[in-house]
Design a protein around this motif. Structure first.
Motif, PDB file in Angstrom:
ATOM      1  N   SER A  67      -6.699   5.499  -3.268  1.00  4.53           N
ATOM      2  CA  SER A  67      -6.950   4.323  -4.263  1.00  4.53           C
ATOM      3  C   SER A  67      -8.258   5.078  -4.732  1.00  4.53           C
ATOM      4  CB  SER A  67      -7.368   3.263  -3.520  1.00  4.53           C
ATOM      5  OG  SER A  67      -8.460   3.435  -2.676  1.00  4.53           O
ATOM      6  N   GLU A 210      -1.860   1.482  -5.143  1.00  3.36           N
ATOM      7  CA  GLU A 210      -1.915   0.229  -5.674  1.00  3.36           C
ATOM      8  C   GLU A 210      -0.891   0.151  -6.935  1.00  3.36           C
ATOM      9  OE1 GLU A 210      -4.852  -3.506  -6.636  1.00  3.36           O
ATOM     10  OE2 GLU A 210      -5.494  -1.528  -5.595  1.00  3.36           O
ATOM     11  N   LYS A 211      -0.033  -0.686  -7.171  1.00 11.32           N
ATOM     12  CA  LYS A 211       0.593  -0.999  -8.572  1.00 11.32           C
ATOM     13  C   LYS A 211      -0.345  -1.221  -9.393  1.00 11.32           C
ATOM     14  CE  LYS A 211       5.563  -1.870  -8.212  1.00 11.32           C
ATOM     15  NZ  LYS A 211       6.288  -3.204  -7.534  1.00 11.32           N
ATOM     16  N   GLU A 212       0.117  -0.518 -10.694  1.00  6.82           N
ATOM     17  CA  GLU A 212      -0.897  -1.047 -12.007  1.00  6.82           C
ATOM     18  C   GLU A 212      -0.056  -1.395 -12.886  1.00  6.82           C
ATOM     19  OE1 GLU A 212      -2.699   2.627 -13.203  1.00  6.82           O
ATOM     20  OE2 GLU A 212      -4.587   1.795 -12.224  1.00  6.82           O
ATOM     21  N   GLU A 213      -0.482  -2.437 -13.647  1.00  8.17           N
ATOM     22  CA  GLU A 213       0.292  -2.854 -14.924  1.00  8.17           C
ATOM     23  C   GLU A 213      -0.510  -2.931 -16.317  1.00  8.17           C
ATOM     24  OE1 GLU A 213       2.312  -6.236 -13.644  1.00  8.17           O
ATOM     25  OE2 GLU A 213       0.571  -7.782 -14.211  1.00  8.17           O
ATOM     26  N   TRP A 214       0.224  -2.686 -17.271  1.00 10.06           N
ATOM     27  CA  TRP A 214      -0.439  -2.677 -18.482  1.00 10.06           C
ATOM     28  C   TRP A 214      -0.824  -4.078 -18.725  1.00 10.06           C
ATOM     29  CZ3 TRP A 214      -2.433   0.387 -21.962  1.00 10.06           C
ATOM     30  CH2 TRP A 214      -2.991  -0.027 -23.085  1.00 10.06           C
ATOM     31  N   MET A 234      -4.569  -0.340 -18.071  1.00  7.83           N
ATOM     32  CA  MET A 234      -4.089  -0.484 -16.697  1.00  7.83           C
ATOM     33  C   MET A 234      -4.872  -1.205 -16.032  1.00  7.83           C
ATOM     34  SD  MET A 234      -1.105   0.988 -17.436  1.00  7.83           S
ATOM     35  CE  MET A 234      -0.254   0.976 -15.931  1.00  7.83           C
ATOM     36  N   VAL A 235      -4.236  -2.310 -15.266  1.00  9.28           N
ATOM     37  CA  VAL A 235      -5.055  -3.030 -14.398  1.00  9.28           C
ATOM     38  C   VAL A 235      -4.333  -3.134 -13.086  1.00  9.28           C
ATOM     39  CG1 VAL A 235      -6.455  -4.342 -15.784  1.00  9.28           C
ATOM     40  CG2 VAL A 235      -4.183  -5.096 -14.996  1.00  9.28           C
ATOM     41  N   LYS A 236      -5.027  -3.121 -11.854  1.00  6.35           N
ATOM     42  CA  LYS A 236      -4.452  -3.154 -10.526  1.00  6.35           C
ATOM     43  C   LYS A 236      -3.832  -4.320 -10.303  1.00  6.35           C
ATOM     44  CE  LYS A 236      -6.843   0.841  -8.834  1.00  6.35           C
ATOM     45  NZ  LYS A 236      -8.051   1.306  -9.144  1.00  6.35           N
ATOM     46  N   THR A 237      -2.707  -4.502  -9.542  1.00  5.58           N
ATOM     47  CA  THR A 237      -1.892  -5.742  -9.228  1.00  5.58           C
ATOM     48  C   THR A 237      -2.157  -6.117  -7.903  1.00  5.58           C
ATOM     49  OG1 THR A 237       0.071  -4.481  -8.614  1.00  5.58           O
ATOM     50  CG2 THR A 237      -0.254  -5.150 -10.892  1.00  5.58           C
TER      51      THR A 237
END
Ligand code: ADP
Length: 657
Positions: A67, A210-214, A234-237
């Protein structure tokens, strides 16, 4: 334990200086090294837990999490493996234990650029972290210890580090890299995933990120040219996903594995920085089921000659790591082979002792030995010099095309040939296959490329033996007086100059029905190669020489077992030989040098009755001195020293004067 500051071992400080002061072309290897440590730590936990299931605590799924925190500029590699106690952190992270790293230290040139290049290839384990970090914090707790027995270790990579006790509920280790200004790129999920894919796909452990999404930027002023939004990001989910293949490489089908992946896996298990010479990957079925992935390195390690060196094969049982260096899986003469054997039959709690006795292990060892020999036969077949093919037909060695194998056997033999010879004395069942793999220099070839089969193909009409000589060096072998008659008759003689040759040859009496004959042992019997006229002349000369011979025997009775006339010499007056069953003077000398007991056998002095010096003996007033000089010179000629060198010098000087 309250906070204390300790110094690195001098070698670590030296290494760190280099790591922190160099520029790398291959920075990213730090991640491979840290993930590999994390994976080892999980393997260790799994192994210790076989006898103590409680070590899993409440986290039975072993994994590594990678991470990063953009604001804090940190990158963290966290595992839930075995962890470290405070003392272990001090010992393991403050000193160099790994032989690979020591080997690396030995290779340092002092030239910063070159040395930096080396680190980029090698990796130097944990310390590689300092390639991208100006400070590393390690937080750890050993499995089985209490939460308040955790440790924090911090260092800026200079001369010292700090340690203190902390409370850490989670078992295992977090390595927190405080990234340098120029290491921004590792604060990107995309970059990290690509490096992990490159180096760590074959690791059986899941590596999670950790998955990120826009997320679009916030709406603040509808109607402006950005649609009224701040830039998005991008933010962590909060959800974690596995980013590597996470299946042990050897369990995958061959067709799905690239050459690069095989080579990369080799580098992780061997700590070697060079790609391997070749490898074999097979699933063996039958009474004992196992998968073998065996590699032959390109270069010998510095401690190859240590016969106590552990073998390089790791044992797994049903994908669970059991032990490193499982010597029961490979005979000692193949100790250079690296790889993995994964058994489907052995019990998980198998111990080293049990391994020695297991029938399954014996079958695995035999199968793996044969596999290595087939690999070598395959290389030999495609090496230009090979005259005969390997005898087991089918080899499904995973390798590039045949062309790529050219020259590889020569390269292999230069590194490991001498070790392979030990097999003659160690592995009787494979002696014939091994004999075919041996290569020597000969009077027809300076390069170590002549196999027994090549030799046989060139044997003279009427020649009944394969002749060889053992000596300390190629020069000594080539110029040995014992070769004179062979040179004169144009008979090829194999020149053996490895220390193990004579010992090994004790175990090989013939090759494919043709006896091996040392030219320095016993009387020369060239058999059919000598014509009748020569034989007759020799017999007559011997007869005429008899009275002198008797006097020589008497004069040298303390030094020589016997004195006889020979036909093996052409230009030299005399040479030493040993009785047929005796140990050569060279081997006896070597044993003595090594402080071992050598049998006190006296050599036989053979004289050339045709030589002017020998002819002079008859009736000479200096007979006694000449006799001793003859003997001592024969000793000198084969690389020995007279028992009393001063007496020898005195005698020679007396004659010269
Ligand atoms: P190597 O791993 O080849 O022994 P390193 O310098 O990378 O050399 O690491 C030194 C030692 O520190 C390891 O042998 C291990 O005992 C300990 N160590 C390093 N990383 C970890 C980790 N993640 N978990 C537990 N122990 C570790």
């Amino acid at each position: 334990m309250s906070k204390q500051t300790l110094s690195f071992q001098a070698e670590v400080a030296q290494l760190l200086h280099l790591v922190t002061h160099s520029l790398y072309s291959n920075q990213e290897i730090f991640l491979r090294e840290l993930i590999s440590n994390a994976s080892d730590a999980c393997d260790k936990l799994r192994f210790e837990a076989l006898n103590n299931n409680a070590l899993y605590e409440d986290a039975p799924n072993l994994e590594v999490r990678v991470s990063f925190d953009k604001d804090a500029r940190t990158l963290t590699i966290q595992d839930n493996g075995i962890g470290m106690s405070a003392q272990e952190a001090i010992d393991h992270l403050g000193t160099i234990a790994k032989s690979g790293t020591k080997d690396f230290m030995g290779k340092l040139t002092g030239d910063q650029k070159q040395d930096a290049q080396l680190i980029g290839q090698f990796g130097v384990g944990f310390y590689s972290g300092f390639i991208v970090a100006d400070k590393i914090t390690v937080e750890s707790r050993r499995a089985g210890l209490k939460a308040d027995e955790g440790v924090r270790w911090v260092s800026g990579g200079a001369g010292d580090f700090e340690v203190e006790t902390i409370t850490r509920p989670a078992r295992g280790t977090s390595v927190i890299l405080h990234l340098r200004d120029d290491a921004d790129e590792y604060l990107s999920a995309w970059k990290l995933k690509s490096v992990i894919g490159k180096y760590s796909d074959h690791i059986s452990l899941p590596i999670l990120m950790e998955k990120e999404e826009w997320k679009d930027g916030e709406l603040i002023n509808p109607g402006d040219e950005n649609g009224g939004r701040q830039p998005g990001g991008m933010v962590k989910t909060g959800e974690w996903e596995t980013v590597n293949k996470a299946s042990a490489l050897w369990t995958r089908p061959k067709k799905d594995i690239t050459e690069e992946q095989y080579a990369e896996f080799y580098k992780t298990i061997s700590h070697d920085h060079e790609a391997p010479l070749t490898w074999a990957h097979n699933r063996v079925e039958g009474n004992t089921e196992y998968t073998q992935l065996l590699y032959i390195p390109a270069k010998a390690p510095f401690d190859l000659w240590n016969r106590d060196k552990k073998a390089g094969v790791k044992l797994y049982v049903k994908r669970v790591f059991i032990m490193d260096d499982a010597e029961a899986l490979m005979p000692s003469y193949l100790r250079f082979v690296k790889g993995v054997i994964d058994s489907a039959d052995l019990p998980l709690n198998v111990s080293r002792e049990l391994l020695q006795e297991s029938r399954d292990v014996r079958a695995i060892r035999e199968g793996s030995t044969k596999r290595v020999l087939s690999m070598l036969e395959d290389l030999a077949k495609h090496d230009k010099h090979e005259a005969t093919a390997g005898d087991d037909g089918v080899t499904d060695v995973v390798d590039a095309d045949d062309k790529a194998k050219e020259g590889k056997y020569t390269a292999f033999y230069a590194e490991f040939g001498a070790v392979l010879k030990e097999g003659l004395g160690e592995d009787f069942g494979n002696r014939e296959r091994l004999a075919k793999l041996l290569r020597f220099a000969s009077t027809a070839s300076d390069s170590v490329s002549v196999g027994f089969a090549d030799y046989k193909a060139r044997m003279k009409e009427g020649q009944e033996a394969i002749y060889y000589i053992t000596a300390d060096s190629l020069a000594a072998a080539k110029n040995s007086p014992q070769l004179e008659v062979f040179k004169k008759k144009g008979i090829e003689v194999l020149l053996m100059t490895d220390r193990v040759d004579e010992w090994a040859l004790n175990y090989l009496h013939d090759f494919d029905g043709t006896p091996l004959q040392s030219v320095a042992k016993g009387a020369v019997d060239l058999g059919k190669l000598q014509d009748e006229a020569e034989k007759k002349a020799a017999e007559e000369a011997a007869e005429a020489f008899k009275p002198v011979l008797a006097k020589l025997k008497e004069a040298l009775k303390d030094k020589a077992e016997d004195v006889r006339v020979t036909t093996r010499l052409v230009d030299s007056p005399a040479c030493l030989v040993v009785q047929d069953d005796g140990m050569s003077t060279q081997l006896a000398r070597m044993l003595k040098q090594a402080g071992q007991k050598a049998p006190e056998t006296k050599p036989v002095l053979e004289v050339n009755a045709e030589h002017p010096l020998v002819k002079k003996l008859d009736g000479s007033v200096h007979f006694h001195d000449l006799a001793h000089i003859l003997f001592d010179q024969a000793l000198l000629a084969e690389g020995g020293l007279p028992d009393d060198p001063a007496a020898y010098v005195k005698r020679v000087n007396a004659l010269l004067a």
